[in-house]
Design an enzyme around this catalytic site. Structure first.
Site, mmCIF file in Angstrom:
data_model
loop_
_atom_site.group_PDB
_atom_site.id
_atom_site.type_symbol
_atom_site.label_atom_id
_atom_site.label_comp_id
_atom_site.label_asym_id
_atom_site.label_seq_id
_atom_site.Cartn_x
_atom_site.Cartn_y
_atom_site.Cartn_z
ATOM 1 N N ARG A 1 12.720 -2.856 10.050
ATOM 2 C CA ARG A 1 11.745 -2.356 11.016
ATOM 3 C C ARG A 1 11.536 -3.388 12.115
ATOM 4 O O ARG A 1 11.458 -4.584 11.841
ATOM 5 C CB ARG A 1 10.398 -2.089 10.305
ATOM 6 C CG ARG A 1 10.336 -0.735 9.664
ATOM 7 C CD ARG A 1 9.149 -0.573 8.743
ATOM 8 N NE ARG A 1 7.860 -0.994 9.301
ATOM 9 C CZ ARG A 1 6.686 -0.749 8.721
ATOM 10 N NH1 ARG A 1 6.634 -0.076 7.573
ATOM 11 N NH2 ARG A 1 5.563 -1.162 9.260
ATOM 12 N N ARG A 42 12.067 -7.174 4.002
ATOM 13 C CA ARG A 42 12.024 -5.715 3.773
ATOM 14 C C ARG A 42 13.153 -4.991 4.512
ATOM 15 O O ARG A 42 13.445 -5.274 5.667
ATOM 16 C CB ARG A 42 10.674 -5.153 4.233
ATOM 17 C CG ARG A 42 10.581 -3.642 4.053
ATOM 18 C CD ARG A 42 9.184 -3.161 3.960
ATOM 19 N NE ARG A 42 8.429 -3.298 5.198
ATOM 20 C CZ ARG A 42 7.160 -2.934 5.328
ATOM 21 N NH1 ARG A 42 6.507 -2.441 4.297
ATOM 22 N NH2 ARG A 42 6.539 -3.082 6.477
ATOM 23 N N ARG A 50 0.958 -9.019 13.508
ATOM 24 C CA ARG A 50 0.292 -8.061 12.609
ATOM 25 C C ARG A 50 -0.715 -8.768 11.708
ATOM 26 O O ARG A 50 -1.774 -8.230 11.405
ATOM 27 C CB ARG A 50 1.339 -7.327 11.754
ATOM 28 C CG ARG A 50 2.076 -6.255 12.555
ATOM 29 C CD ARG A 50 3.355 -5.847 11.874
ATOM 30 N NE ARG A 50 3.160 -5.011 10.716
ATOM 31 C CZ ARG A 50 4.071 -4.827 9.766
ATOM 32 N NH1 ARG A 50 5.246 -5.439 9.848
ATOM 33 N NH2 ARG A 50 3.825 -4.046 8.753
ATOM 34 N N LYS A 88 0.826 -1.218 0.000
ATOM 35 C CA LYS A 88 0.000 0.000 0.000
ATOM 36 C C LYS A 88 0.861 1.270 0.000
ATOM 37 O O LYS A 88 0.599 2.196 -0.754
ATOM 38 C CB LYS A 88 -0.911 0.040 1.240
ATOM 39 C CG LYS A 88 -1.865 -1.120 1.373
ATOM 40 C CD LYS A 88 -2.797 -0.950 2.568
ATOM 41 C CE LYS A 88 -2.114 -0.955 3.917
ATOM 42 N NZ LYS A 88 -1.489 -2.225 4.302
ATOM 43 N N ARG A 105 -8.310 1.053 10.077
ATOM 44 C CA ARG A 105 -7.879 -0.324 10.306
ATOM 45 C C ARG A 105 -8.841 -1.068 11.213
ATOM 46 O O ARG A 105 -8.617 -2.242 11.503
ATOM 47 C CB ARG A 105 -6.489 -0.307 10.966
ATOM 48 C CG ARG A 105 -5.324 -0.666 10.044
ATOM 49 C CD ARG A 105 -4.052 -0.535 10.853
ATOM 50 N NE ARG A 105 -2.923 -1.235 10.357
ATOM 51 C CZ ARG A 105 -1.939 -0.685 9.644
ATOM 52 N NH1 ARG A 105 -2.020 0.559 9.256
ATOM 53 N NH2 ARG A 105 -0.893 -1.404 9.307
HETATM 54 P P1 AMP Z 1 2.000 0.519 8.650
HETATM 55 O O1 AMP Z 1 3.209 1.280 8.269
HETATM 56 O O2 AMP Z 1 0.753 1.023 7.984
HETATM 57 O O3 AMP Z 1 2.167 -0.969 8.509
HETATM 58 O O4 AMP Z 1 1.758 0.792 10.214
HETATM 59 C C1 AMP Z 1 2.725 0.419 11.165
HETATM 60 C C2 AMP Z 1 2.093 0.290 12.519
HETATM 61 O O5 AMP Z 1 1.527 1.548 12.938
HETATM 62 C C3 AMP Z 1 0.928 -0.690 12.610
HETATM 63 O O6 AMP Z 1 1.356 -2.042 12.759
HETATM 64 C C4 AMP Z 1 0.220 -0.181 13.864
HETATM 65 O O7 AMP Z 1 0.936 -0.533 15.031
HETATM 66 C C5 AMP Z 1 0.339 1.329 13.695
HETATM 67 N N1 AMP Z 1 -0.796 1.856 12.924
HETATM 68 C C6 AMP Z 1 -0.773 2.373 11.663
HETATM 69 N N2 AMP Z 1 -2.000 2.740 11.269
HETATM 70 C C7 AMP Z 1 -2.827 2.446 12.295
HETATM 71 C C8 AMP Z 1 -4.225 2.552 12.499
HETATM 72 N N3 AMP Z 1 -5.036 3.048 11.536
HETATM 73 N N4 AMP Z 1 -4.742 2.150 13.681
HETATM 74 C C9 AMP Z 1 -3.956 1.664 14.646
HETATM 75 N N5 AMP Z 1 -2.629 1.509 14.530
HETATM 76 C C10 AMP Z 1 -2.063 1.889 13.360
#
Ligand code: AMP
Length: 209
Positions: free
Chosen positions: A155, A122, A166, A13, A88
């Protein structure tokens, strides 16, 4: 156009949003990036969310909704945006519907085996944020970023335990959004297995007027 990018972690994404933001003149808003920036600047938000994110869990709804509500109040996203990683949960989607009207939701569909392969390899540049991959797109010589020379790292939430968490969280809390948006007539599925350029072409075709 106001777009939501939905899909499991590792669907691509973020990478796709970076490519499509310019084409649509729609600002890219990633809650994950906002949280990671807060962590690197050690702000109060960063200190609050670091251990949650590192463990692969979700930040609480009210913090996350508050951030997005504030961001979407700004002038640059009055007519268009790409939301990447938000909503989410159903609670977040309902909150979003109360303060913004989404035009379209694209669900990037990819099997677990591909997610695990992508996330476990990654590598991210600490300076420019570019996503590399150990096997499919190695960063360059000496472990530095081939684009900007920045330091490359894995990460914390791409480590095996966190990836598993996740995926569980995705299945339980985020996947129900597919049905939620399908019922509202907003959802389109896109196969996220091919390479990024092909997916971008498919998204462009889909969004043609
Ligand atoms: P991402 O980079 O989108 O994979 O987000 C990394 C991490 O940020 C996720 O695994 C969550 O811990 C947190 N996070 C990102 N977006 C959200 C969301 N909409 N609601 C809750 N936690 C989020």
């Amino acid at each position: 156009m106001k777009l939501v990018f939905l899909g499991p972690p590792g669907a691509g994404k973020g990478t796709l949003a970076v490519k499509i933001t310019g084409l649509l003149n729609a600002p890219h808003i990633s809650t994950g990036n906002i949280f990671r920036e807060a962590i690197s600047s050690a702000s109060p938000l960063g200190l609050k969310v670091k251990s949650i994110i590192d463990a692969g869990k979700l930040v609480d709804d009210s913090t996350t909704i508050g951030l997005i509500r504030e961001r979407l109040a700004r002038e640059d996203v009055k007519d268009s945006y790409i939301l990447d990683g938000f909503p989410r949960t159903i609670t977040q989607a309902e909150a979003l519907a109360a303060f913004s009207s989404v035009d379209r939701v694209i669900n990037f569909d990819v099997p677990d085996s591909v997610v695990i392969e992508r996330l476990s390899g990654r590598l991210v540049c600490r300076k420019c944020g570019f996503n590399w991959h150990k096997t499919f797109n190695p960063p360059g010589k000496d472990g530095v970023c081939g684009k900007c020379g920045g330091e490359i790292y894995t990460r914390e939430d791409d480590k095996a335990e966190a990836v598993k968490k996740r995926l569980d969280v995705y299945r339980e809390q985020t996947a129900p959004l597919i049905e939620y948006y399908r019922n509202k007539g907003l959802l389109t599925n896109i196969d996220a297995r091919p390479n990024v350029d092909l997916i971008v072409e498919n998204v462009k075709k889909l969004l043609q007027p």
